[in-house]
Each structure stands twice: as structure tokens, then as C-alpha cells.
Scaffold this active site. Structure first.
Site, PDB file in Angstrom:
ATOM      1  N   CYS A  34      -6.348 -27.389  13.689  1.00 21.77           N
ATOM      2  CA  CYS A  34      -7.495 -28.296  13.615  1.00 21.77           C
ATOM      3  C   CYS A  34      -7.072 -29.759  13.538  1.00 21.77           C
ATOM      4  CB  CYS A  34      -8.349 -27.941  12.405  1.00 21.77           C
ATOM      5  SG  CYS A  34      -9.128 -26.313  12.525  1.00 21.77           S
ATOM      6  N   CYS A  93      -5.608 -27.142   8.640  1.00 14.84           N
ATOM      7  CA  CYS A  93      -4.504 -26.465   9.320  1.00 14.84           C
ATOM      8  C   CYS A  93      -4.070 -27.232  10.566  1.00 14.84           C
ATOM      9  CB  CYS A  93      -4.895 -25.030   9.687  1.00 14.84           C
ATOM     10  SG  CYS A  93      -5.829 -24.890  11.221  1.00 14.84           S
ATOM     11  N   ASP A 152      -7.758  -7.634   0.797  1.00 14.74           N
ATOM     12  CA  ASP A 152      -6.854  -7.754   1.934  1.00 14.74           C
ATOM     13  C   ASP A 152      -7.598  -7.259   3.158  1.00 14.74           C
ATOM     14  OD1 ASP A 152      -5.462  -4.994   3.161  1.00 14.74           O
ATOM     15  OD2 ASP A 152      -6.499  -4.733   1.251  1.00 14.74           O
ATOM     16  N   CYS A 204     -11.176 -28.333   8.312  1.00 19.58           N
ATOM     17  CA  CYS A 204      -9.991 -27.498   8.069  1.00 19.58           C
ATOM     18  C   CYS A 204      -8.710 -28.315   8.141  1.00 19.58           C
ATOM     19  CB  CYS A 204      -9.943 -26.367   9.093  1.00 19.58           C
ATOM     20  SG  CYS A 204      -8.513 -25.283   8.902  1.00 19.58           S
ATOM     21  N   HIS A 242      -4.958 -20.784  11.543  1.00 22.14           N
ATOM     22  CA  HIS A 242      -6.277 -21.307  11.197  1.00 22.14           C
ATOM     23  C   HIS A 242      -7.093 -20.265  10.418  1.00 22.14           C
ATOM     24  CE1 HIS A 242     -10.288 -22.991  11.425  1.00 22.14           C
ATOM     25  NE2 HIS A 242     -10.677 -21.803  11.868  1.00 22.14           N
ATOM     26  N   ASP A 286       0.851  -1.186   0.000  1.00 26.79           N
ATOM     27  CA  ASP A 286       0.000   0.000   0.000  1.00 26.79           C
ATOM     28  C   ASP A 286       0.888   1.239   0.000  1.00 26.79           C
ATOM     29  OD1 ASP A 286       0.860   0.385   2.601  1.00 26.79           O
ATOM     30  OD2 ASP A 286      -1.015  -0.243   3.515  1.00 26.79           O
TER      31      ASP A 286
END
Length: 373
Positions: free
Chosen positions: A309, A306, A266, A304, A335, A92
Site C-alpha cells: 500500500c 504495508c 488461525d 494500511c 498486505h 497443530d
């Protein structure tokens, strides 16, 4: 010379799937880009961010110019090398952070003078300097330096602000150094006023950019008003260029914006929520501080992949949070970023299969199966 470019892969109603091609690789869209403000996605290694499927991240001009300094980042090999991120990076312009300093800044037609929130040192940002800093950082996508119009603002105030940003956009275009696989995005301003948004789009498209962002939303206007502005603005943008909605948002915001033709997003929400004990799941949002999780052996989300999890229970994560162990926010951040990446993958697949509306409804229905805990 071939600048950064976006090509369409399919549409379903207003929703689009495509591919963004940059100097550091290709990115399927729609895409959610984790925010790496100071050269790192907070509480994550670059490897863990990659493991979620994220292909593109953000860096922040304002924070990196203050610490460690853009010239130093360049001497260290650029932001890609310094942060061990080998994929595309969008930076940005610093405009949002500078404008939020209120009493620490003074703006004029040429740029902004401000004092660092870190040590009070004086700095100057102009459109040309913002572009130079982003070049030193090595950004694949550079953003125009603009004034972030406050909300609420009158139509007259918004018009003055937007027209200043359009003048700065022309200066940014002139200062940008074209390179293969790199691009500059213009930022549409105009608040909640349709005519001003249309005027901003006309000014930017006359200048010509590799992509177009919509700024000045998710600043307090509410979701319905944000959607209304998108519905008025997105159809005016070039169909062959990527469209980026800045700073948005919740999973529900993303679905609604994809439906209205947005390609790139974003937001700090998934990382910030991870640090404040909140988990986004396919069954709604969980507050992992709540005592109801203290003896719950189930994962955050059975769907999930990840590590939070796959390897740990809600009970364990609850314990980490209550014990102020840093691993708790780390696992929840991983996560949440994984959840956002999975969500965007589902939306992209649905667009390509012509079932976006059905998939969006199924995702939202899942959230309703369990109220916020």
C-alpha cells in the site's frame, strides 16, 4: 515450574483482552496467528511477518513430520531456529490433515495409520507420537491429537468421534512434558450438538489443560450455526484460560467470535487469498485480477502501512498478477496478514476502551462502502 499462562487485561461484554505468556515471549490477545504450515508463512520471510506486528505463528505436525522430519528439525535446533521465528509457535496435532486423507488412512482406538500424500510411505500417528513430534519441533503451544469429526454427521456419529478424542486427550496430557512457558491445549469437539459440546468441555476440564480450543467449526455449518455453537460452548470454558477457535476465518468471523469470548485464531485465508489475487481492505475485498484496476493509481488501502500500500499502486499489483510475477502474491500476502493484524489490534484497543460494539460496527460499515470488486 510455571507453565504457559494467560491473564486478563479487560473485558467489554463477552469480548476479552489479555496477555498470553510463553517461553518465547508475550502475545496480546485477541490474536490472529498466521499459518506457517511447512515451517514458513507462504510467500513471506520471517522478517516480513514480524513487520506486520504478528507475534505468534503456526506450524503443522503432519507436514513437518513427513518433510523434513521432526527428528531432523530437532537436530537443526528446533522450528524456531530453523524458521528464524523467535516468537511463540503453536503446532497443530496433525489430526485434521490425517483425517482429510480419507482413502489413505485407517483409524483404530489407538491411533491412525496413513500413507503420505507425497510418496505413499506408511506412517503411524498416535496421541503419544503427536505429542512427541510437537516436542521435537519445540512448540510453545502443543495441541491434543483428536479426530476431526466430519460434517455433516449424525449425533451418534459425532458422539462416538468426540468420545474417542476425549480418550486421546487424556493420553496426550500424560505424554506431554511440562516445561516453563510451554503448554498443552485440549480441543472441544461435539459438532453442532450442544449436549455433546458440554460433555466434551466437562471431560477436558476434568483432565486440565493450559488452554482450550474449539474445533470442528468452519467446516460447512455456516456462520450463524458457528456463532450458536460458540454461544453455547464458550461460557462453559474456564475463564482464566485462553480460548482458541481453530481454522477461523474471515474478518467478519473474527469480529463475531471475539464478541463471543474467543482469544486466539488461525486461518489460511489471508495467505491463500494473497496467492489468488484477493486483498482484504478497510473498504471490502478486492479481486486484483479485475480489469478495473489496470490504471488505478490508488493504493489497495489508504489506511494500511504495508509495502504493497505504501509503495505500489493497484495498477502495478494488477499488472504483477496478470503477468504471473511472484511479487504479486507476495505483496498481497503481506498486505492481507497486515490487515488481519491491524484488525485484531483495533478490536483489542476497543475492548480495553469499552467501545467494542461501536468499533465492530464501524469496521463492518467500512466494508459496505464498496462492494466486492
Amino acid at each position: 515450574m510455571s507453565a504457559l499462562r494467560w491473564t486478563a487485561a479487560g473485558t467489554d461484554g463477552g469480548a476479552r483482552a489479555g496477555v498470553l505468556r510463553t517461553a518465547h515471549g508475550t502475545v496480546p490477545t485477541p490474536v490472529f496467528m498466521p499459518v506457517g504450515t511447512a515451517g514458513t508463512v507462504k510467500a513471506m520471510t520471517a522478517d516480513s511477518v514480524r513487520a506486520t506486528g504478528a507475534r505468534m505463528i503456526l506450524g503443522n505436525t503432519y507436514h513437518l513430520m513427513l518433510r523434513p522430519g521432526a527428528e531432523r528439525v530437532a537436530r537443526l535446533g528446533g522450528l524456531h531456529r530453523m524458521a528464524d521465528w523467535h516468537g511463540p509457535i503453536l503446532t497443530d496435532s496433525g489430526g485434521f490433515q490425517v483425517m482429510s486423507l480419507s482413502g489413505l488412512r485407517k483409524m483404530d482406538a489407538d491411533g491412525v495409520t496413513f500413507r503420505s500424500h507425497i510418496d505413499g510411505s506408511a506412517h503411524r500417528l498416535t496421541p503419544e507420537r503427536s505429542i512427541e513430534i510437537q516436542h521435537l519441533l519445540g512448540a510453545d503451544v502443543t495441541m491434543c491429537f483428536d479426530e476431526c469429526t466430519p460434517f455433516p454427521a449424525t449425533e451418534a456419529q459425532t458422539a462416538t468421534s468426540m468420545r474417542l478424542s476425549m480418550a486421546w486427550a487424556a493420553r496426550c496430557r500424560a505424554a506431554f512434558v511440562p516445561r516453563d512457558g510451554y503448554g498443552l491445549f485440549g480441543i472441544v469437539q461435539g459438532g453442532v450438538f450442544n449436549a455433546l459440546r458440554a460433555e466434551s468441555v466437562a471431560a477436558l476440564t476434568e483432565i486440565g489443560f493450559e488452554g482450550y480450543a474449539i474445533g470442528g467449526l468452519a467446516v460447512g455449518e455456516g456462520q450463524a450455526e458457528m456463532y450458536r455453537v460458540l454461544e453455547a460452548t464458550v461460557p462453559l470454558l474456564p475463564a482464566d484460560r485462553p480460548r482458541y477457535l481453530m481454522g477461523v476465518g474471515t474478518p467478519d468471523d473474527l469480529i463475531g467470535a471475539v464478541a463471543r469470548g474467543i482469544d486466539m485464531f488461525d486461518c489460511v485465508l489471508p495467505t491463500r487469498s494473497g496467492r489468488t489475487a484477493r486483498a482484504y481492505t478497510s473498504r471490502g475485498v478486492l479481486n486484483m485480477r479485475n480489469a478495473r484496476h489496470a490504471e488505478d493509481l490508488s493504493p489497495l488501502d489508504p489506511d494500511c502501512p504495508c509495502p504493497a500500500c505504501q509503495k505500489h499502486s493497484r495498477a502495478y499489483i494488477h499488472h504483477l498478477i496478470r503477468a504471473d510475477e511472484i511479487l504479486g502474491p507476495m505483496l498481497l500476502t503481506w498486505h492481507n496478514i497486515q490487515y488481519y493484524q491491524t484488525l485484531m489490534g483495533r478490536l483489542r484497543a476497543a475492548i480495553l476502551d469499552g467501545r467494542f460494539t461501536e468499533e465492530a460496527a464501524a469496521i463492518r460499515a467500512g466494508w459496505q462502502e464498496r462492494a466486492i470488486a
